[in-house]
Design an enzyme around this catalytic site. Sequence first.
Site, PDB file in Angstrom:
ATOM      1  N   HIS A   1       0.826  -1.207   0.000  1.00  0.00           N
ATOM      2  CA  HIS A   1       0.000   0.000   0.000  1.00  0.00           C
ATOM      3  C   HIS A   1       0.856   1.252   0.000  1.00  0.00           C
ATOM      4  O   HIS A   1       0.479   2.273  -0.567  1.00  0.00           O
ATOM      5  CB  HIS A   1      -0.954  -0.018   1.198  1.00  0.00           C
ATOM      6  CG  HIS A   1      -2.187  -0.801   0.916  1.00  0.00           C
ATOM      7  ND1 HIS A   1      -3.444  -0.262   0.891  1.00  0.00           N
ATOM      8  CD2 HIS A   1      -2.343  -2.105   0.586  1.00  0.00           C
ATOM      9  CE1 HIS A   1      -4.319  -1.193   0.572  1.00  0.00           C
ATOM     10  NE2 HIS A   1      -3.674  -2.327   0.389  1.00  0.00           N
TER      11      HIS A   1
ATOM     12  N   SER B   1       1.029  -0.842  -6.370  1.00  0.00           N
ATOM     13  CA  SER B   1       1.183  -2.106  -7.083  1.00  0.00           C
ATOM     14  C   SER B   1       1.912  -1.893  -8.405  1.00  0.00           C
ATOM     15  O   SER B   1       1.819  -0.834  -9.017  1.00  0.00           O
ATOM     16  CB  SER B   1      -0.196  -2.713  -7.349  1.00  0.00           C
ATOM     17  OG  SER B   1      -0.074  -3.797  -8.227  1.00  0.00           O
TER      18      SER B   1
ATOM     19  N   LYS C   1     -12.967  -8.514  -8.624  1.00  0.00           N
ATOM     20  CA  LYS C   1     -12.039  -9.375  -9.353  1.00  0.00           C
ATOM     21  C   LYS C   1     -11.394 -10.396  -8.405  1.00  0.00           C
ATOM     22  O   LYS C   1     -11.307 -11.590  -8.712  1.00  0.00           O
ATOM     23  CB  LYS C   1     -10.950  -8.510  -9.987  1.00  0.00           C
ATOM     24  CG  LYS C   1     -10.593  -8.944 -11.378  1.00  0.00           C
ATOM     25  CD  LYS C   1      -9.736  -7.895 -12.042  1.00  0.00           C
ATOM     26  CE  LYS C   1      -9.053  -8.501 -13.248  1.00  0.00           C
ATOM     27  NZ  LYS C   1      -8.328  -7.507 -14.027  1.00  0.00           N
ATOM     28  N   ASP C   2     -10.967  -9.908  -7.231  1.00  0.00           N
ATOM     29  CA  ASP C   2     -10.336 -10.804  -6.252  1.00  0.00           C
ATOM     30  C   ASP C   2     -11.334 -11.839  -5.748  1.00  0.00           C
ATOM     31  O   ASP C   2     -11.003 -13.009  -5.583  1.00  0.00           O
ATOM     32  CB  ASP C   2      -9.792  -9.997  -5.068  1.00  0.00           C
ATOM     33  CG  ASP C   2      -8.477  -9.313  -5.414  1.00  0.00           C
ATOM     34  OD1 ASP C   2      -7.939  -9.598  -6.502  1.00  0.00           O
ATOM     35  OD2 ASP C   2      -7.991  -8.508  -4.604  1.00  0.00           O
TER      36      ASP C   2
ATOM     37  N   GLU D   1       6.747 -33.995  -0.348  1.00  0.00           N
ATOM     38  CA  GLU D   1       5.536 -33.539  -1.009  1.00  0.00           C
ATOM     39  C   GLU D   1       5.903 -32.903  -2.341  1.00  0.00           C
ATOM     40  O   GLU D   1       7.024 -32.426  -2.531  1.00  0.00           O
ATOM     41  CB  GLU D   1       4.833 -32.506  -0.128  1.00  0.00           C
ATOM     42  CG  GLU D   1       4.185 -33.102   1.089  1.00  0.00           C
ATOM     43  CD  GLU D   1       2.910 -33.819   0.744  1.00  0.00           C
ATOM     44  OE1 GLU D   1       1.830 -33.270   0.919  1.00  0.00           O
ATOM     45  OE2 GLU D   1       3.000 -34.965   0.271  1.00  0.00           O
TER      46      GLU D   1
END
Lengths: 289, 395
Positions: B212, B216, B240-241, B284
């Site tokens: 923030h 971005s 969108k998220d 894994e």
Amino acid sequence: MTGTQVLSSSIAQARKWGGVALLLGVGLGHGPAGWAQSLAPAQAPVQNWSFKGPLGHFDLAAVQRGYAVFAGVCASCHGLTQVHFSDLAGMGLTSEQIAALAEAWQVPDGLDAEGRLKHRKAQPDDALPEPYPNAQAARAANRGAVPPDLSRITQVYPGGPDRVFALLTGYGAPPSHQSGTGSAAGGGLVGGAHPAAVAGGEGGFANPYAIGHRTAMPPPLRDGAVVFTDGTQATAEQEARDVTTFLAWVSNPHADSKRRLGVGVALYLCFLATLLVILKRRIWSHVRK
Amino acid sequence: MEGSPSCKDQTGRRHEAAGVVAFVKDYMGFLLPADLNLLWTIGAMLVAVLGLMLLSGLTLALSYTPDASLAFGSVEALERRMPSGWLLRSLHMTGASFFMAALYLHVFRGLYYGSYRAPRRGLWLIGSALLVMVMVTAFAGYVLPWGQMSYWGADVAGKAVGAVPVIGSLLERVFLGGDAPGTPTLHRMFVLHFTLAFSIVGAVVLHVAVLHARGSSSPSGPQGETPARMLPFYPYFTIKDTLGVVVMALLFTMVMCFWPGLITEPANYRPANPLHTPADIEPEWYFLPFYGMLQAVPSKFGGLLVSAGAVVVLFCVPWLDRGPGWTGPKSGMRWLAWLAMSVLVASFVLAGLAGSHHVQGVWLLVGRLATVGYYAYFLGFLPFYAKLANWGERA
């Protein structure tokens, strides 16, 4: 911990017997061509299980019949150490039925005043008793092999339920290349059609689905070994099929609930995603590309 | 949520509420480049899965016993007969795989679009630290059920730590709490798993706070970060998220409920047995690339250096990349960046495939080539691509 020791030592045992099997197979010439040469377990024919696939579900009648086979046959040598009697409610039994079923079992109950082991009838919250007090006792009773614990057998056994079924029905039979049919290796063979091929002795029992094509487990099932209360004919093959279904259920008892939940959640999320796509397009419709 | 006017201490309340409201408003009004693609929703997915992992993990911990003789049984009991225990454990197991998968995509996205460039170097460093923390947490968590792979995984990791010169054997003893994995190891892993989980939450808060502060990145480079091409977080990116998270949840449900075999290791349903080494010890899937690199190097310590270096090199990326980036509109370097990134991803996948096989013969060769390919991106491509491109333009 003993469970794996058990399994590993039985595998080691099977490997040892593999050598013996090779000698026997070549020397006595009663192994079909290609069987004695390769000691890797044969590919088990694919079976059409009720619980197979992402949307399968357990045939609970078969699971219950399979329990009868387990209790009547397998339990004399194999344990289900992680399972409690109350867990068996998932087969579709009521708590009264579970209590009655548990009462048929004896579990250790500490020592009496003279230091002797006491037993009592099992209760629903008891674990299923182990057939042997320890691995040494198991080995002594089974000519050096320790029968593996079956709590997760269809999950940990390479080949899964198909191979468990093939092993149970495959004594003395050459590896079957049929697939999809239930009558692959036939219960008839187990019933004693080829006693020479099945003969045990020091080398164990011929079985193409075992490691080294020899297993320490005598052919466990025969026609009529148990009586099914629902009237199903207890052929050896039917018993093998049902007990495999039971073992698959015990290995993964909540698979049905999980799949049911999955269907509901997936449908809900599809619906939600559709709404969100519409909403997203509306919100972003104001934005100049 | 807002301060109610009927309260006695109105002014104080209103002030406090204003603080929260201001924070939420500020957060929701946060400007983001309008051209962020779907890869930028992975951050939201990660936050969602992290929340799921914390909730399911806390409830699972209530019935888990970190003791070598009881751990396996306690996990069996919680899966078999704790109410919804099977669901909690499936969520946690599937969540681990999804978290790692989403994290790798997040990292590759950052690498491809140069999200590590100034002014976001700090953001990248926190992210790299988060990757390390998550990997350690995932490893520690995998040891807890005390199945065969848990035990032998801890054993291999202990031996790898023991390969460090001079202090190796001391480190190994500290890590295992003895000569071999046992109850002390479980205590260590349980505490590590727990404390790191919450440290991760703290680091994520920091990661988002720095995001923030610095803003971005944009897939079209600095040009995309101008205010004219920005949109507020709400409603454009919240929707969108949310959509991204729901699509991920759908995939999650499918894997968890219908194809659990994709992410479970059958051998770990066998209780740990120190006397029986499994024929194939493999971690894994999300550690396979590093396991492949570990085995591709003949020396034990060398392998450790190469495989740990594969993560450490990420911390150096902001300083390794000397170029201006290739995300500009008329950049002729785009194909080059695309090619280099493909080689990197292919190397990562191939190293993983090599790790899942006995690393010998063809797979040894594949493992080595993949290791070289992986490092080539960071040490061969990033520092020199600008010169390469200049040369290309001149020619």
